[in-house]
Design a protein around this motif. Structure first.
Motif, PDB file in Angstrom:
ATOM      1  N   ILE A  65     -18.562 -21.758  78.924  1.00 20.48           N
ATOM      2  CA  ILE A  65     -18.063 -22.282  77.612  1.00 20.48           C
ATOM      3  C   ILE A  65     -18.448 -21.137  76.413  1.00 20.48           C
ATOM      4  N   LYS A 109     -14.936 -28.860  72.085  1.00 14.65           N
ATOM      5  CA  LYS A 109     -15.109 -27.449  72.470  1.00 14.65           C
ATOM      6  C   LYS A 109     -15.810 -26.591  71.268  1.00 14.65           C
ATOM      7  N   GLU A 133     -19.935 -26.099  80.913  1.00 18.37           N
ATOM      8  CA  GLU A 133     -19.521 -27.648  80.944  1.00 18.37           C
ATOM      9  C   GLU A 133     -19.335 -28.174  82.411  1.00 18.37           C
ATOM     10  N   THR A 171     -18.281 -35.723  74.590  1.00 18.22           N
ATOM     11  CA  THR A 171     -17.172 -35.539  75.629  1.00 18.22           C
ATOM     12  C   THR A 171     -17.342 -36.221  77.107  1.00 18.22           C
TER      13      THR A 171
END
Length: 444
Positions: free
Chosen positions: A329, A386, A286, A250
């Motif tokens: 998250i 995710k 995150e 990411t």
């Protein structure tokens, strides 16, 4: 941040970095024969203790004790050639970093070298350098092509003068691919009260701790002699991010937070002892530049799935607060103390583990009257950056028997995580200083 991109094929080295260390086991090493290596490091045979707990891992995986007797072994890094570095929050043979080599490839360390003279937790390898921290400074050692440290007695000081005020002073680190060094600056407070941890004492708003701590600061990874003031605050509202890793999929920073304590003792009319044992959640966040996770004004309640206004700031256990603060998250049970975070990028483990997150839970001390909990390594599956499923316990049994875990009088407490170049997973323990290596054997 515990691994190094393959582009550093040239001799990025091998040193093991542990997380904390005072020397239970150092006596066994004082009589070992040693010899000089490169006129700087002595080599000895490491201690490989007999198993004193039985670990449980998913079917197809196997565990090996890679080394032991390292004392307070904290965070760990593995070089591209498989050499392991461990950082101590203490000393072993008068040193604070150990390099472990497995020269015959049997999954067990057979050479040990000790160096460094500063206690601490953080450790990482990047671009031919071994980075390691004290509670106030960040150092780096240049790695030679043969895997030795070129400057074991005179590391380069990258950052100096970081805040360490006796609470949450450890300095975990992560590095990205753009030359940035991220450092946790833990809050020197539980909830920013006028009188810390005192019943009924109100919280200070704005919280002055956030000016200098309670977040992530960023520095240049290759610029020597930076001071605390040279850094920039990258993210705030994070009480103590012990787990920190740069996600290569990411291209963002993730952290695990140690949540606040003592809801029922600070606000006994609002919280029961059971609620105090279970709240707040330990969280995986995150982060982006400017992110605010909301500490100390709110905490996250995994049962209500809401950001709850802290009682020191007028909360009653139900009122929400800090609407602009980021949501976690993943939310885990309270007080489990997530001490390290690793995104798995290897190819050895089954596909479900690719780019997922391993988290080392050091374990609780304050869940009474409920049993203490944690003392395991968990896994969170990820897909497209995710979480893609429920978190699960990946490796358990470090604490010993059920009674030992429930009482908190455990045998081992997981602390650091690292990935080897072959995709193996390394786990440190800062009770006895054991390092485990977990491999996937059933490849069908």
């Amino acid at each position: 941040m515990k691994q190094i991109p393959n582009k550093l094929l040239f001799g990025v080295l091998l040193f093991a970095a542990s997380c904390r260390g005072t020397g239970s086991g150092s006596a066994e090493n004082t009589n070992k024969d040693s010899l000089t290596v490169n006129d700087s490091l002595a080599v000895s045979k490491p201690e490989i203790p007999a198993a004193d707990v039985s670990l449980t891992v998913p079917s197809g995986f196997g565990t090996t004790i890679f080394a032991g007797g390292l004392g307070k072994a904290r965070h760990i890094a593995v070089a591209p050639n498989g050499d392991v570095y461990v950082k101590f929050n203490g000393e072993k043979n008068g040193k604070t970093i150990v390099l472990l080599k497995d020269k015959n490839g049997d999954g067990v360390a057979d050479e040990e070298s000790d160096f460094g003279n500063f206690k601490g937790t953080g450790m990482a390898i990047k671009n031919g350098y071994l980075y390691a921290t004290s509670d106030e400074d960040v150092y780096r050692f240049r790695l030679n092509s043969d895997g030795t440290v070129s400057n074991p007695n005179s590391p380069e000081k990258i950052v100096t003068g970081l805040i360490a005020r006796g609470e949450h002073e450890a300095k975990p680190i992560a590095l990205d691919d753009d030359g940035n060094l991220y450092v946790t600056i833990g809050a020197f407070s539980n909830s920013c009260q006028i009188e810390d941890r005192k019943e009924g004492s109100p919280g200070i708003k704005p919280c002055p701790v956030l000016d200098s701590a309670g977040g992530i600061w960023v520095f240049k990874a290759d610029k020597p002699n930076q001071t605390y003031g040279d850094g920039q605050k990258y993210a705030t509202g994070i009480r103590n991010a012990m787990g920190i890793d740069w996600n290569e999929a990411t291209h963002t920073l993730f952290v695990t937070q140690h949540g606040r304590d003592q809801l029922s003792t600070i606000a006994p009319k609002l919280y029961t002892a059971k609620q105090n044992a279970e709240l707040p959640a330990e969280c995986l966040y995150e982060l982006h530049k400017g992110s605010d996770a909301g500490w100390p004004y709110i905490y996250y309640d995994e049962f209500q799935k809401k950001k709850i206004l802290a009682p020191e700031y007028g909360g009653d256990g139900k009122k929400t607060g800090a609407p602009d603060a980021i949501d976690p998250i993943v939310a885990f049970p309270g007080h489990l103390a997530p001490d390290d975070l690793l995104f798995y990028t290897g190819n050895q483990f089954p596909e479900k583990y690719k780019n997922g997150a391993f988290i080392a839970f050091h374990g609780s001390w304050n869940r009474a009257p409920e049993p203490q909990e944690g003392f395991y390594v968990a896994f969170v599956p990820f897909s497209n950056g995710k979480p893609s499923g429920k978190w699960e316990i990946f490796a358990n049994g470090f604490g010993g028997t059920a009674d030992q875990v429930a009482s908190g009088k455990t045998v081992h407490r997981p602390c650091g995580l690292a990935q080897g170049p072959d995709g193996s997973l390394y786990i440190t323990d800062d009770s006895k200083g054991t390092v485990w290596k977990i491999t996937y054997k059933n490849k069908g």
